[in-house]
Design a protein around this motif. Structure first.
Motif, PDB file in Angstrom:
ATOM      1  N   SER A   4      -4.570   0.798   8.260  1.00  0.00           N
ATOM      2  CA  SER A   4      -5.098   0.966   7.017  1.00  0.00           C
ATOM      3  C   SER A   4      -5.544  -0.388   6.194  1.00  0.00           C
ATOM      4  N   GLU A   5      -4.854  -1.390   7.078  1.00  0.00           N
ATOM      5  CA  GLU A   5      -5.174  -2.848   6.186  1.00  0.00           C
ATOM      6  C   GLU A   5      -6.574  -3.374   6.614  1.00  0.00           C
ATOM      7  N   LYS A  52      -6.102   9.904   3.995  1.00  0.00           N
ATOM      8  CA  LYS A  52      -7.305   8.625   3.541  1.00  0.00           C
ATOM      9  C   LYS A  52      -6.626   7.473   4.078  1.00  0.00           C
ATOM     10  N   ASN A  53      -5.465   7.204   4.418  1.00  0.00           N
ATOM     11  CA  ASN A  53      -4.922   5.732   4.901  1.00  0.00           C
ATOM     12  C   ASN A  53      -4.684   5.999   6.584  1.00  0.00           C
ATOM     13  N   THR A  83      -3.217  11.492   0.866  1.00  0.00           N
ATOM     14  CA  THR A  83      -3.041   9.982   1.012  1.00  0.00           C
ATOM     15  C   THR A  83      -2.456   9.696   2.354  1.00  0.00           C
ATOM     16  N   ALA A  87       1.146   3.884  -3.081  1.00  0.00           N
ATOM     17  CA  ALA A  87       0.707   5.251  -2.815  1.00  0.00           C
ATOM     18  C   ALA A  87       1.929   6.279  -3.194  1.00  0.00           C
ATOM     19  N   GLU A 102       2.516   4.216  11.254  1.00  0.00           N
ATOM     20  CA  GLU A 102       1.030   3.819  11.202  1.00  0.00           C
ATOM     21  C   GLU A 102       0.632   2.919  12.559  1.00  0.00           C
ATOM     22  N   GLN A 110       0.908  -1.209   0.004  1.00  0.00           N
ATOM     23  CA  GLN A 110      -0.010  -0.041  -0.092  1.00  0.00           C
ATOM     24  C   GLN A 110       0.837   1.194  -0.195  1.00  0.00           C
ATOM     25  N   TRP A 128      -2.379   7.619   7.960  1.00  0.00           N
ATOM     26  CA  TRP A 128      -1.029   7.432   8.339  1.00  0.00           C
ATOM     27  C   TRP A 128      -0.659   8.760   8.908  1.00  0.00           C
TER      28      TRP A 128
END
Length: 334
Positions: free
Chosen positions: A219-220, A298-299, A295, A60, A133, A56, A301
């Protein structure tokens, strides 16, 4: 011992990007009168299977490099295996090779130590730490476990009855499970930890009921939690995360259990200093772009950007810290 939240920092880069037919001119200087130009082809090695955190992160970076005009033809190649050390063993010998990056991170640091590999991150050139993360623990939606205390109480009673899917042995997922086990009075080695080469496989295992819980980066699992397919048990932040519901945060258990995985970009050793500076400058510009900020959001992070020499110095400190944790968990071989 614990792994604490890393501090965000940035490094100013002073070299201009170079022009079209190669990333640098034959003498290593910038072309076109020093006018910044995008990189040409960059191959990014994602050292895990599709759907993993490394995959990911790599894709990205690929997307933002392309959309932001920072690189003309970035590509991602997956080379999974052994906490990223299979990919490391392929990239490290390619000294001086341009246009080749490899995603790295905490899992690779621990993989080197856990697997006792001959090649280490000293055989790569640190470019930039990209993000941090939080780790999360999930269970199937119909699981009887409503808290991490209940989960580890079951593990303490009968370790083999509770299988937990996560990343490779010695990965950030494994380290955090070990830290939680110690907190709840369970020997880390007694935990029935089932390693997978990527978060996609771990997610499938939890959704399919093959294991009783799963651990991975936020994120996963976030999409499955939002859709009600998985139950969010714990997030390793001290504060709730926006948009994803969890039964507990680290602060609800012990604030010292706050934990962040991190991911980075590195290159082979032996590069010209101007080329290395060019790559660092490109990643710095990418980090400053709105597309990258979007990004990160969104994730979910964290922007823990650190580049160049400062990243290299921090990486040595991190290696020492991770080795101490793995020694304590009985996982260190290197």
């Amino acid at each position: 011992m614990k792994i604490t939240r890393v501090a965000a920092a940035a490094v100013a880069a002073v070299f201009a990007l170079t022009a079209c037919n190669s990333n640098t001119s034959s003498d290593g200087s910038a072309k076109a009168g020093g006018k910044p130009q995008p990189l040409n082809r960059i191959e990014i090695i994602a050292p895990a299977a599709p759907g993993s955190g490394w995959d990911q992160a790599s894709r990205a970076v690929q997307d933002v490099l392309r959309s932001g005009g920072f690189a003309k033809a970035p590509e991602v190649k997956n080379v999974p295996g052994a906490s990223g050390t299979v990919a490391l063993a392929q990239v490290a010998p390619q000294k001086g090779k341009k246009d080749l990056w490899i995603a790295s991170g905490l899992a690779m640091v621990s993989g080197v130590i856990n697997n006792g590999t001959r090649v280490t991150l000293d055989d790569l050139t640190p470019l930039a730490r990209l993000m941090g993360e939080y780790e999360v623990i999930v269970t199937p939606k119909n699981s009887p476990y409503d808290s991490v205390e209940a989960l580890f109480a079951a593990i303490k009673k009968d370790p083999k009855s509770v299988a937990i899917a996560g990343g490779s042995a010695g990965s950030a997922d494994h380290i955090y499970i070990g830290l939680l086990a110690k907190h709840f009075g369970v020997k880390p080695a007694d935990v029935n930890y089932v390693p997978y080469s990527g978060g996609g496989e771990a997610t499938t295992a939890v959704l399919g009921g093959k294991v009783q819980a799963g651990i991975s980066g936020l994120s996963e699992f976030s999409a499955q939690i939002k859709e009600g397919k998985l139950k969010g048990l714990l997030v390793s932040s001290v504060k709730p995360v926006e948009g994803v519901e969890f039964a507990q945060t680290a602060a609800d258990v012990d604030a010292n259990l706050e934990f962040q995985n991190w991911r980075s970009m590195m290159a082979p050793n032996g590069l010209d200093e101007t080329v290395t500076a060019q790559y660092v400058d490109t990643l710095k510009k990418m980090n400053a772009s709105q597309a990258w900020k979007d990004t990160l959001q969104k994730n979910a992070w964290n922007d823990n950007f650190l580049a160049g020499d400062e990243f290299a110095t921090w990486l040595k400190e991190e290696n020492t810290r991770v080795k101490g944790v793995l020694d304590e968990l009985g996982l260190a071989k290197n």
